[in-house]
Design a protein around this motif. Sequence first.
Motif, mmCIF file in Angstrom:
data_model
loop_
_atom_site.group_PDB
_atom_site.id
_atom_site.type_symbol
_atom_site.label_atom_id
_atom_site.label_comp_id
_atom_site.label_asym_id
_atom_site.label_seq_id
_atom_site.Cartn_x
_atom_site.Cartn_y
_atom_site.Cartn_z
ATOM 1 N N VAL A 33 1.125 -1.080 -0.101
ATOM 2 C CA VAL A 33 0.232 0.245 0.023
ATOM 3 C C VAL A 33 0.918 1.653 -0.315
ATOM 4 O O VAL A 33 0.150 2.671 -1.026
ATOM 5 C CB VAL A 33 -1.035 -0.206 1.031
ATOM 6 C CG1 VAL A 33 -1.829 0.766 1.509
ATOM 7 C CG2 VAL A 33 -1.752 -1.313 1.341
ATOM 8 N N THR A 36 3.204 1.394 -3.053
ATOM 9 C CA THR A 36 2.677 1.996 -4.600
ATOM 10 C C THR A 36 1.842 3.284 -3.835
ATOM 11 O O THR A 36 2.365 4.069 -5.511
ATOM 12 C CB THR A 36 1.494 1.134 -4.437
ATOM 13 O OG1 THR A 36 1.610 0.098 -4.375
ATOM 14 C CG2 THR A 36 0.710 1.206 -5.769
ATOM 15 N N GLU A 65 3.551 -11.383 -5.108
ATOM 16 C CA GLU A 65 4.108 -10.390 -4.773
ATOM 17 C C GLU A 65 4.916 -9.609 -6.098
ATOM 18 O O GLU A 65 5.076 -8.311 -6.106
ATOM 19 C CB GLU A 65 4.538 -10.294 -3.176
ATOM 20 C CG GLU A 65 3.670 -10.198 -1.889
ATOM 21 C CD GLU A 65 1.908 -9.067 -1.855
ATOM 22 O OE1 GLU A 65 2.209 -8.002 -2.066
ATOM 23 O OE2 GLU A 65 1.421 -9.887 -2.399
ATOM 24 N N GLU A 68 2.857 -8.919 -8.730
ATOM 25 C CA GLU A 68 2.579 -7.685 -8.196
ATOM 26 C C GLU A 68 2.537 -6.258 -8.475
ATOM 27 O O GLU A 68 2.484 -4.859 -9.544
ATOM 28 C CB GLU A 68 1.597 -7.730 -7.029
ATOM 29 C CG GLU A 68 0.866 -6.668 -6.330
ATOM 30 C CD GLU A 68 -1.147 -6.416 -7.191
ATOM 31 O OE1 GLU A 68 -1.073 -5.713 -6.555
ATOM 32 O OE2 GLU A 68 -0.633 -7.437 -7.695
ATOM 33 N N LEU A 72 2.426 -3.058 -11.211
ATOM 34 C CA LEU A 72 1.731 -1.973 -10.587
ATOM 35 C C LEU A 72 2.748 -1.088 -11.086
ATOM 36 O O LEU A 72 2.170 -0.121 -11.211
ATOM 37 C CB LEU A 72 1.285 -1.954 -8.860
ATOM 38 C CG LEU A 72 0.522 -2.548 -8.459
ATOM 39 C CD1 LEU A 72 1.000 -3.030 -6.943
ATOM 40 C CD2 LEU A 72 -0.993 -1.784 -8.357
ATOM 41 N N SER A 166 -4.597 6.594 -1.404
ATOM 42 C CA SER A 166 -4.925 5.780 -2.363
ATOM 43 C C SER A 166 -6.074 5.665 -3.245
ATOM 44 O O SER A 166 -5.971 5.499 -4.340
ATOM 45 C CB SER A 166 -4.422 5.000 -1.653
ATOM 46 O OG SER A 166 -2.655 4.827 -1.341
ATOM 47 N N THR A 173 -4.323 -0.583 -4.610
ATOM 48 C CA THR A 173 -3.939 -1.834 -3.407
ATOM 49 C C THR A 173 -4.223 -0.416 -2.625
ATOM 50 O O THR A 173 -3.806 -0.515 -0.838
ATOM 51 C CB THR A 173 -2.728 -0.884 -3.419
ATOM 52 O OG1 THR A 173 -2.419 0.681 -3.893
ATOM 53 C CG2 THR A 173 -1.485 -2.012 -4.146
ATOM 54 N N LYS A 176 -5.615 -2.716 0.173
ATOM 55 C CA LYS A 176 -4.557 -3.835 0.022
ATOM 56 C C LYS A 176 -4.295 -4.190 1.758
ATOM 57 O O LYS A 176 -3.930 -4.122 2.322
ATOM 58 C CB LYS A 176 -3.599 -4.438 -0.976
ATOM 59 C CG LYS A 176 -2.701 -5.168 -0.687
ATOM 60 C CD LYS A 176 -1.375 -4.638 -2.024
ATOM 61 C CE LYS A 176 -0.680 -6.352 -1.897
ATOM 62 N NZ LYS A 176 0.702 -6.457 -2.863
#
Length: 282
Positions: A33, A36, A65, A68, A72, A166, A173, A176
């Motif tokens: 989180v 990002t 991860e 991901e 991202l 966010s 995220t 997340k």
Amino acid sequence: MPSSPTNLDLKYERMKDIVRSLERVAVAFSAGVDSTFVTKVAADVLGAENVTAVTGKSDSLATAEFEEAVRLAGLIGVAHVVIETRELDNPNYAGNPTDRCYFCKTTLYEHLGEFIRERDIRAVVNGINADDQSDWRPGIRAATEHNVHAPAAEAGLTKDDIRVLSARLGLPTHDKPASPCLSSRVQYGESITAEKLRMIESCEAFLHDLGMRECRVRHHGDIARIEVPPPDIPTLAGSDNRVRIDEHFRSVGYKYVTLDLRGFRSGSMNEVVTLRIADHES
């Protein structure tokens, strides 16, 4: 008449000013989180061409991860660089002391220091938030020693603040669950090996497939201690899932499988650290 800015807005603007002053940055990017959010803000403020997301890849990073992180970085539109950190080669890390994270982050920041010097990047930034400074976070000491900036923490943004912002920025995220490295599941003092990390990763993936959005498999030798939020405990304790979990966990090498009745606690392995500190101070 325009409304007055909220405290959250003021902190957000402060963070953007901090990032703006750095001009060109490399972000220590884990796809969590916080990192990002920092990457997105940096791209918005400095321009994507002035931001590089750097992910340290090792056995302690779950495959999901890492995938991901790739996704991202592409979504935000910044360059993404992967560095093989190999922290398990460091006996200070593999021995798993209570300040294990210090050695992990030191390895990462040493690599990042070389990276930015080669590319004329002005600074390294991370995703540390204001809440992290009150927890057991040896990695913060490594960041300080390597002059790594924490713009979210410096601006006073908490974890909840970052989730709100966010969502405002449209980042997937925003809700997340936290997902620290796999090594954080191994009890302090027990050596960390690639085999143990694969056991943990396999078992957590199995629990995710059962519908557990947030879970931890804590590794205590040949015992696996499962943590899920209390409302999810009955689901795992049901006869069908109980048998399936036991079979899978045993198939990867655990001899005993337990379900922690206190439920999921972020950083529960640090409870023993807190107790030791309290005993020392009393």
